[in-house]
Design an enzyme around this catalytic site. Structure first.
Site, PDB file in Angstrom:
ATOM      1  CB  SER A  17      12.640 -54.945 -25.871  1.00 33.46           C
ATOM      2  OG  SER A  17      11.793 -55.084 -24.739  1.00 33.46           O
ATOM      3  CB  CYS A  80       7.566 -55.693 -28.521  1.00 41.58           C
ATOM      4  SG  CYS A  80       8.340 -54.193 -27.887  1.00 41.58           S
ATOM      5  CB  CYS A 194       4.272 -52.530 -21.729  1.00 43.31           C
ATOM      6  SG  CYS A 194       5.940 -53.232 -21.607  1.00 43.31           S
TER       7      CYS A 194
HETATM    8  N1  DGL Z   1       7.529 -55.315 -23.889  1.00 41.54           N
HETATM    9  C1  DGL Z   1       7.586 -54.148 -24.658  1.00 41.54           C
HETATM   10  C2  DGL Z   1       6.260 -53.533 -25.002  1.00 41.54           C
HETATM   11  O1  DGL Z   1       5.288 -54.233 -25.081  1.00 41.54           O
HETATM   12  C3  DGL Z   1       8.752 -53.226 -24.556  1.00 41.54           C
HETATM   13  C4  DGL Z   1       9.215 -52.770 -23.233  1.00 41.54           C
HETATM   14  C5  DGL Z   1      10.527 -52.036 -23.367  1.00 41.54           C
HETATM   15  O2  DGL Z   1      11.466 -52.617 -23.898  1.00 41.54           O
HETATM   16  O3  DGL Z   1      10.586 -50.869 -22.973  1.00 41.54           O
HETATM   17  O4  DGL Z   1       6.173 -52.357 -25.245  1.00 41.54           O
END
Ligand code: DGL
Length: 274
Positions: A17, A80, A194
């Site tokens: 994202s 992600c 995340c």
């Molecule tokens: N970096 C992402 C993940 O691993 C998404 C974070 C987001 O956009 O809320 O979930």
């Protein structure tokens, strides 16, 4: 007739994202030093974590299609957790011609690492409320006690580089996790579910000390990507690796994040419309 290695020169698509996937890109570059990468930050639509499943799935499929059409990728790493939870099955069905690697909170490695049997998982709301995560939890049921903490707003604060916001939210969510430490009954293992969170490891440590183990998925995802490319005879084994940075908004913000977080430099980011 397919020629082994014919696709080896094509880039590997990496997608998040926003800037979080740069933590995975570091691991990928270390494991795959000769590869070219096309990293796409969907900054115009970040953060994904509180958007809802259908929205995230639709963005994920659009970006994957863009990377295939415009960059001719030979593999896709969905760096992600949120996008993986929302759309990895559809992506694999839509792109059977190349490997699609996702990331998920490292529950199994956490079970193996924890001595107290108490584990906390920090992740976005879309991730922890997904069916995929439910299945993952069921697969380790009874093997440890899990405290799941949806961290609303945290990825957004990291994305914006909002130091005070990161401090407040880190403290709040670690307090919600419970008692952290290595004594019996304490949480000794923290899953960073995340890809943005490895960038705030130092801030998280301020609240839980050095003894608690942090687990992320960069290295295993990189090894899995290498394994799949080797199996397909498409591993680049010669030449210098490179990274093209692409962003759906504010490429200068991606440049700043890359300068701060990437272990090796990358060329300036460009705007990409997907
Ligand atoms: N970096 C992402 C993940 O691993 C998404 C974070 C987001 O956009 O809320 O979930």
């Amino acid at each position: 007739m397919s020629v082994p290695g014919a696709l080896a020169d094509r880039p590997i698509g990496v997608f998040d994202s926003g800037i979080g996937g740069l933590s995975v890109l570091n691991a990928l570059r270390e494991a795959l030093p000769h590869e070219r990468f096309a990293y796409f930050a969907d900054t115009a639509h970040a953060p994904y974590g509180e958007r809802g499943d259908a929205y995230v799935a639709q963005r994920t499929r659009t970006v994957a299609g863009y990377l295939r059409e415009r960059h001719g990728i030979k593999a896709l790493v969905v760096a992600c957790n949120t996008a993986t939870a929302a759309a990895i099955h559809e992506l694999r069905a839509e792109h059977p011609a190349f490997p699609v690697v996702g990331v998920e909170p490292a529950l199994k490695p956490a079970v193996a690492a924890s001595k107290t049997g108490h584990v906390a998982v920090l992740a976005t709301r879309v991730t922890v409320e997904s069916r995929k995560f439910e299945a993952l939890r069921a697969s380790v049921a009874g093997q440890a006690s899990f405290r799941i903490v949806p961290c609303d707003g945290l990825a957004g604060a990291i994305e914006r580089g909002d130091g005070p916001g990161i401090a407040v939210l880190s403290e709040r969510y670690l307090r919600q996790a419970g008692s952290l430490g290595t004594a019996p009954g304490e949480i000794d293992t923290l899953v960073l579910g995340c890809t943005h969170y490895p960038f705030i490891a130092a801030e998280l440590r301020r609240h839980c000390g050095n003894a608690v183990r942090f687990i992320d998925t960069g290295a295993p995802v990189a090894l899995q990507t290498r394994r799949l490319l080797a199996q397909a005879g498409q591993l680049a084994v010669l030449g210098e690796g490179a990274v093209a940075l692409l962003s759906s908004a504010a490429p200068e913000a991606l440049d700043a994040a890359a300068a701060r977080w990437l272990a090796q430099p990358a060329a300036a980011a460009s705007l990409a419309s997907a």
